[in-house]
Motif scaffolding. Structure first.
Motif, PDB file in Angstrom:
ATOM      1  N   TYR A  22      41.723  34.908  33.705  1.00  0.00           N
ATOM      2  CA  TYR A  22      43.153  35.182  33.522  1.00  0.00           C
ATOM      3  C   TYR A  22      43.941  33.879  33.559  1.00  0.00           C
ATOM      4  CZ  TYR A  22      47.521  37.866  34.041  1.00  0.00           C
ATOM      5  OH  TYR A  22      48.757  38.412  33.857  1.00  0.00           O
ATOM      6  N   HIS A  23      45.058  33.855  32.852  1.00  0.00           N
ATOM      7  CA  HIS A  23      45.789  32.585  32.715  1.00  0.00           C
ATOM      8  C   HIS A  23      46.475  32.129  33.998  1.00  0.00           C
ATOM      9  CE1 HIS A  23      49.795  34.681  31.267  1.00  0.00           C
ATOM     10  NE2 HIS A  23      49.213  35.338  32.246  1.00  0.00           N
ATOM     11  N   ILE A  24      46.357  32.906  35.053  1.00  0.00           N
ATOM     12  CA  ILE A  24      46.830  32.413  36.350  1.00  0.00           C
ATOM     13  C   ILE A  24      46.042  31.173  36.760  1.00  0.00           C
ATOM     14  CG2 ILE A  24      45.253  33.796  37.777  1.00  0.00           C
ATOM     15  CD1 ILE A  24      47.578  34.274  39.700  1.00  0.00           C
ATOM     16  N   HIS A  25      44.833  31.013  36.204  1.00  0.00           N
ATOM     17  CA  HIS A  25      43.985  29.875  36.541  1.00  0.00           C
ATOM     18  C   HIS A  25      44.173  28.687  35.595  1.00  0.00           C
ATOM     19  CE1 HIS A  25      42.038  32.553  39.339  1.00  0.00           C
ATOM     20  NE2 HIS A  25      41.680  33.372  38.368  1.00  0.00           N
ATOM     21  N   HIS A  29      49.779  26.849  34.587  1.00  0.00           N
ATOM     22  CA  HIS A  29      50.295  27.767  35.600  1.00  0.00           C
ATOM     23  C   HIS A  29      50.090  27.213  37.004  1.00  0.00           C
ATOM     24  CE1 HIS A  29      52.071  31.248  33.909  1.00  0.00           C
ATOM     25  NE2 HIS A  29      51.013  31.649  33.225  1.00  0.00           N
ATOM     26  N   TYR A  33      52.897  26.738  40.015  1.00  0.00           N
ATOM     27  CA  TYR A  33      52.834  27.345  41.339  1.00  0.00           C
ATOM     28  C   TYR A  33      52.870  26.305  42.456  1.00  0.00           C
ATOM     29  CZ  TYR A  33      51.147  31.224  38.523  1.00  0.00           C
ATOM     30  OH  TYR A  33      51.001  32.190  37.571  1.00  0.00           O
ATOM     31  N   GLN A 151      49.507  40.072  40.635  1.00  0.00           N
ATOM     32  CA  GLN A 151      49.241  38.836  41.368  1.00  0.00           C
ATOM     33  C   GLN A 151      50.032  37.662  40.786  1.00  0.00           C
ATOM     34  OE1 GLN A 151      45.161  37.539  41.212  1.00  0.00           O
ATOM     35  NE2 GLN A 151      45.520  35.758  42.513  1.00  0.00           N
ATOM     36  N   ILE A 152      50.106  37.602  39.462  1.00  0.00           N
ATOM     37  CA  ILE A 152      50.792  36.467  38.841  1.00  0.00           C
ATOM     38  C   ILE A 152      52.297  36.550  39.062  1.00  0.00           C
ATOM     39  CG2 ILE A 152      51.296  37.263  36.472  1.00  0.00           C
ATOM     40  CD1 ILE A 152      49.906  34.703  35.476  1.00  0.00           C
ATOM     41  N   HIS A 153      52.842  37.771  39.020  1.00  0.00           N
ATOM     42  CA  HIS A 153      54.278  37.917  39.274  1.00  0.00           C
ATOM     43  C   HIS A 153      54.603  37.574  40.729  1.00  0.00           C
ATOM     44  CE1 HIS A 153      54.809  39.472  35.325  1.00  0.00           C
ATOM     45  NE2 HIS A 153      54.267  40.654  35.559  1.00  0.00           N
ATOM     46  N   SER A 155      52.977  35.597  42.705  1.00  0.00           N
ATOM     47  CA  SER A 155      52.815  34.168  42.960  1.00  0.00           C
ATOM     48  C   SER A 155      54.044  33.389  42.525  1.00  0.00           C
ATOM     49  CB  SER A 155      51.570  33.635  42.248  1.00  0.00           C
ATOM     50  OG  SER A 155      51.709  33.720  40.848  1.00  0.00           O
ATOM     51  N   ARG A 156      54.698  33.843  41.458  1.00  0.00           N
ATOM     52  CA  ARG A 156      55.941  33.183  41.042  1.00  0.00           C
ATOM     53  C   ARG A 156      57.047  33.438  42.053  1.00  0.00           C
ATOM     54  NH1 ARG A 156      54.770  35.885  35.280  1.00  0.00           N
ATOM     55  NH2 ARG A 156      53.314  34.318  34.451  1.00  0.00           N
TER      56      ARG A 156
END
Length: 250
Positions: A22-25, A29, A33, A151-153, A155-156
């Motif tokens: 996933y593009h969180i990695h 991004h 973070y 998770q991505i939301h 983390s922002r």
């Protein structure tokens, strides 16, 4: 490879394992973070991601157009309303425009799409075109990157206020709203996927479709990395102007 289908639990586990890509990695991004992103990099991300946001309802409308199941359509249509807004209420696209204003972009400039990089446009267009051509089940299942979206939301929401005090907090409304919407959408999309893919061949195809969607999200950030981190936007060797096309019908 065995032809024995995965059990629903095994199949769901295989789908969730795709979260490793996933593009969180993505380094872009990760930098945001950890507070390493510049103002230009955040603005560039918001402006380019807007193209994805405005195309999500087109993707969902394509799924509806191809779906003969009335009950599925009655649930799926909520996704269009979430982004476009319903009469008397604003949706996610408006919330994203406010995020753009919160990071210092003019609304008109975001709407013009003049900052949308060709790589981002091509990736998003590929996703919409897939949804138009694929079966409604495959197109619906391609949305399952939502498995990883809460998770991505979060983390922002956890990191941006700390690292970027110059961003107006009002702009975070989109992320807060999507936390609940994404969880609801995951439940529906996962149910469709687990019920539809009953053979090992079908399950393998679905994992490839999910990887296709992950490729799209990752490729968008690759384009932004070239433009805003490595300072090599399209045609950088011949001009500093944004000379690329802006979405004319081809």
């Amino acid at each position: 490879m065995t032809n024995t289908p995965l059990t629903p639990a095994e199949f769901e586990q295989a789908l969730r394992a795709k979260g490793a890509y996933y593009h969180i990695h993505h380094p872009y991004h990760v930098a945001m973070y950890h507070g390493r992103a510049t103002r230009e990099q955040i603005q560039g991300w918001v402006a380019n991601r807007f193209y994805y946001q405005v195309n999500i309802p087109l993707k969902d409308a394509a799924i509806l157009a191809n779906c003969p199941d009335r009950e599925i359509r009655r649930q799926w249509i909520q996704r269009l309303l979430d982004h476009d807004g319903a009469p008397g209420s604003e949706g996610g696209i408006e919330a994203w425009l406010r995020l753009g204003e919160a990071v210092g972009l003019e609304r008109e400039r975001i709407l013009s799409q003049e900052l949308v990089l060709p790589g981002v446009r091509f990736a998003v267009d590929a996703y919409v075109n897939f949804a138009r051509r694929a079966s409604w089940q495959e197109a619906a299942s391609s949305s399952l990157t939502e498995l990883f979206a809460p998770q991505i939301h979060q983390s922002r929401l956890d990191s941006w206020p700390q690292h970027y005090p110059w961003i107006n907090p009002d702009g975070y409304a989109y992320f807060r709203t999507r936390l609940g919407q994404a969880r609801r959408d995951v439940e529906h999309g996962l149910r469709i996927t687990l019920e539809h893919y009953q053979t090992r061949e079908g399950q393998a195809r679905m994992l490839e479709i999910l990887q296709f969607k992950l490729d799209i999200l990752w490729t968008m950030l690759d384009a932004m990395t070239m433009a805003y981190e490595l300072e090599r936007p399209p045609y950088h060797s011949v001009t500093r102007d944004n000379v690329w096309h802006r979405g004319i019908a081809l």
